[in-house]
Design an enzyme around this catalytic site. Sequence first.
Site, PDB file in Angstrom:
ATOM      1  CE  LYS A 140      -4.522  -0.566   2.141  1.00 52.77           C
ATOM      2  NZ  LYS A 140      -5.381  -0.494   4.103  1.00 52.77           N
ATOM      3  CD  GLU A 182       1.036   0.616  13.294  1.00 57.49           C
ATOM      4  OE1 GLU A 182       0.022  -0.888  13.555  1.00 57.49           O
ATOM      5  OE2 GLU A 182       0.434   0.673  13.272  1.00 57.49           O
ATOM      6  CG  HIS A 252      -4.969   1.134  12.376  1.00 57.83           C
ATOM      7  ND1 HIS A 252      -4.508   0.128  13.412  1.00 57.83           N
ATOM      8  CD2 HIS A 252      -3.960   1.709  11.733  1.00 57.83           C
ATOM      9  CE1 HIS A 252      -2.918   0.179  13.001  1.00 57.83           C
ATOM     10  NE2 HIS A 252      -2.765   0.924  12.219  1.00 57.83           N
ATOM     11  CG  HIS A 268      -0.007   5.308  13.266  1.00 53.89           C
ATOM     12  ND1 HIS A 268      -1.049   5.432  11.829  1.00 53.89           N
ATOM     13  CD2 HIS A 268       0.373   3.793  12.785  1.00 53.89           C
ATOM     14  CE1 HIS A 268      -1.923   4.121  11.404  1.00 53.89           C
ATOM     15  NE2 HIS A 268      -0.596   3.835  12.712  1.00 53.89           N
TER      16      HIS A 268
END
Length: 367
Positions: A140, A182, A252, A268
């Site tokens: 991505k 993550e 998310h 993030h």
Amino acid sequence: MRTVQVELGSSSYPIYIGAGAVKVLPGVLAELTDWRQVVVVTDPNVARWHLGALHAALPGEPVVVQINPGEASKSLETVARLYDELAAARIGRLDVLIGLGGGVVGDVAGFVAGTWHRGMRLVQVPTTLEAALDASVGGKTAINHPSGKNLIGVFHQPVAVVIDLAFLQTLGERELRAGLAESVKHALIADATGADCSEDFLTWHERQVERILARDAQVLEELTARSCAIKAAVVAQDERESGLRAILNFGHTVGHALERLLEYELRHGECVALGMIVACELSVGRNWLEREAAERLRCLLSRLGLPMSVPRAVRKQDVVAACQMDKKVRAGRVHFILLRGIGRPVCAGDVTSDELERALAWIQASD
Ligand SMILES: NC(=O)c1ccc[n+]([C@@H]2O[C@H](COP(=O)([O-])OP(=O)(O)OC[C@H]3O[C@@H](n4cnc5c(N)ncnc54)[C@H](O)[C@@H]3O)[C@@H](O)[C@H]2O)c1
Ligand SMILES: [Zn+2]
């Protein structure tokens, strides 16, 4: 050194993981025939520490292009400048573009590689934990539009990902901790991917907290390899996010909403940690997840130095509204990934505003 394979038929590629992994680059390039020039896209923070090591590993002289560090570089202006540099150096489809940096560099380099001559060869060399575990794997790529993050993008798989763990040693403490969110996320969804055991990987995190934070080389290698294998398994089963890949969005929906509302004051991964707490509370509220499991996650995130609450007052209604603006809204409904137990992510499209507000109370700033 370890290798994790991303199985995508003719687009399959290896992820090399280890201290000193850049040494595989000559071999990676030797397998790619007919290229003339290597281009490296990086930023000054990364170049200062690691461009020398990358350069030393490359055969010949690369063209090096630097972009400004930070999210603002994920723009059409930056991309236009890179196209100009590629044109000036007469770069073609078979040439190789290397993205050396964090997720910002990786996304910009990936987008440029994916669009130049309809797609040129890309090697990702991530230098943040976030980029190593997430952004560099899966193809991505995106830049931002003034109306929203990651709105302009293409899927473009790299030909290889090279994660040199020595590069992570210069990473700021907060960046390292943010990236760990993550890997906790990957542990919580692992069972559904077939790549690892959620309970086992979660317990491993709990046992290794001190060594992870001390950046012990062996521990970082295991963390990265297991985490990448989980992401790779998801991508292999659903490259274009038509189904399973949505489980990677665990934490998310609220995470992205907080990132925007706090105007990127938090990293993030820090927002994802808060988003995972909310997703767990939503799951507990539905009697899908035991309270002890939610407490266990909070405890682990806190030991990893991730935030337990938003740093300043944010109105719950604003978070709810921001979630409704998320890209993942389908047919007007916000889709949350919740847990029906550790390792059992499910997509819920019927979360009400009341339910969400109750769960958000768990991460409210205590003032
Ligand atoms: N494409 C995807 O699938 C995907 C997935 C996750 C995140 N992302 C994107 O990644 C971006 C965030 O990436 P990030 O968290 O890596 O942040 P970042 O790329 O902004 O890097 C953070 C900071 O660390 C510096 N830095 C990078 N490596 C360093 C090193 N080894 N030593 C010292 N400093 C270093 C950078 O210059 C920057 O200032 C976001 O734009 C996000 O949208 C993309
Ligand atoms: Zn993420």
